[in-house]
Motif scaffolding. Structure first.
Motif, mmCIF file in Angstrom:
data_model
loop_
_atom_site.group_PDB
_atom_site.id
_atom_site.type_symbol
_atom_site.label_atom_id
_atom_site.label_comp_id
_atom_site.label_asym_id
_atom_site.label_seq_id
_atom_site.Cartn_x
_atom_site.Cartn_y
_atom_site.Cartn_z
ATOM 1 N N VAL A 40 0.838 -1.215 0.000
ATOM 2 C CA VAL A 40 0.000 0.000 0.000
ATOM 3 C C VAL A 40 0.865 1.253 0.000
ATOM 4 O O VAL A 40 0.612 2.219 -0.733
ATOM 5 N N VAL A 41 1.912 1.255 0.827
ATOM 6 C CA VAL A 41 2.822 2.410 0.898
ATOM 7 C C VAL A 41 3.496 2.650 -0.447
ATOM 8 O O VAL A 41 3.600 3.783 -0.927
ATOM 9 N N VAL A 43 2.415 1.740 -3.414
ATOM 10 C CA VAL A 43 1.416 2.241 -4.380
ATOM 11 C C VAL A 43 1.148 3.721 -4.150
ATOM 12 O O VAL A 43 1.063 4.517 -5.103
ATOM 13 N N ARG A 44 1.027 4.107 -2.883
ATOM 14 C CA ARG A 44 0.780 5.527 -2.585
ATOM 15 C C ARG A 44 1.959 6.397 -3.008
ATOM 16 O O ARG A 44 1.773 7.501 -3.533
ATOM 17 N N ASP A 47 1.754 6.847 -6.641
ATOM 18 C CA ASP A 47 0.701 7.810 -6.991
ATOM 19 C C ASP A 47 1.176 9.232 -6.743
ATOM 20 O O ASP A 47 0.946 10.140 -7.554
ATOM 21 N N GLN A 48 1.839 9.432 -5.588
ATOM 22 C CA GLN A 48 2.347 10.764 -5.272
ATOM 23 C C GLN A 48 3.424 11.204 -6.257
ATOM 24 O O GLN A 48 3.476 12.369 -6.661
ATOM 25 N N ARG A 266 -1.563 17.934 -1.920
ATOM 26 C CA ARG A 266 -2.200 16.675 -1.561
ATOM 27 C C ARG A 266 -1.189 15.680 -0.986
ATOM 28 O O ARG A 266 -0.065 15.645 -1.392
#
Length: 266
Positions: A40-41, A43-44, A47-48, A266
């Motif tokens: 998850v980290v 992937v985030r 995305d960032q 964001r």
């Protein structure tokens, strides 16, 4: 014969310890949770990184837009200065002295060149030829290579000194300055060569020239205690304005900046 205890019988059934089995399952579960969290980290972070890359691209596009607009405006101002200097030089060769202001955007014609009598707004007949020459030179210079296309509007502005004037149905100096500008424009409209000015259009399709009057409200000489000081303020200015970014263009730039700030935050 010795009786075996329950604990001894359980030990004989096998070497596995139920407590160790539970601990092993727990460690496997924790390892799985760790791996899922790590995924998850990652992937985030991806995305960032993608959002940051997109934001950088938007910023680069925004900067390119600004640079393009600034370059276009600078080039338009350069062409405008070139035109006004050329007009003044051509008129000077014919014995007609006009002034170009420091910003290279205004061409000033003293009303003495047009023969306006005190309180009169008609171009004197003896000065009509000079007025026509000014119009012809202006038309010739700004039409060369269609340089007028960098212009948004050319204002034919009438100005007076501060001496009171009560004529023209109470409109005073404001009315006098306006009618003098209109009078010069009408000479140009009806004269061969100069009449090309009325056909010129801005990029928006509107007539390039317009007429206005300001009376004594915009003096170029603050000291009007002397006749020479007053004379400097009696003039007709040709104010050349270049095409600039529209409100829609500026709003688009502000909108892009807001989007970039939001993305980065964001």
């Amino acid at each position: 014969m010795l009786r075996r205890t329950p604990w001894a019988r359980r030990a004989e059934q096998g070497d596995e310890n139920p407590y160790w089995i539970s601990f092993s399952d727990l460690m496997s579960a924790l390892l799985l949770i760790f791996i899922l969290t790590l995924v998850v980290v990652i992937v985030r972070l991806q995305d960032q990184q993608s959002a940051l890359t997109e934001a950088k691209q938007t910023v680069a596009q925004q900067e390119a837009m600004f640079v393009a607009q600034v370059d276009t405006l600078r080039e338009s101002e350069r062409i405008r200065a070139e035109m006004l200097t050329e007009i003044a030089d051509k008129l000077a060769k014919q014995g007609i002295e006009v002034q170009v202001d420091e910003s290279n955007s205004v061409l000033s014609i003293p009303t003495s060149l047009l023969g306006f009598e005190s309180g009169s707004y008609e171009v004197a007949e003896a000065h009509r030829g000079r007025a026509v020459t000014i119009g012809k030179v202006v038309a010739e210079v700004i039409s060369t290579d269609e340089r007028y296309r960098v212009l948004d509007t050319v204002f034919v502005e009438g100005h007076t000194d501060n001496a009171p004037f009560d004529g023209l149905d109470g409109t005073g100096n404001w009315g006098l300055s306006t009618f003098r500008a209109i009078s010069l424009w009408r000479v140009w409209e009806s004269a061969d060569g100069a009449n090309r000015l009325k056909a010129l259009r801005s990029e928006a399709g509107e007539p390039l020239f317009s007429v206005s009057g300001y009376g004594q409200t915009r003096p170029v000489e603050a000291n009007q205690a002397t006749e020479s000081g007053k004379a400097k303020n009696r003039r007709i200015d040709l104010r050349f304005t270049v095409v600039r970014p529209t409100a829609a263009d500026l709003a688009k730039i502000v909108e892009h900046e807001a989007e970039v700030s939001e993305s980065v935050g964001r």
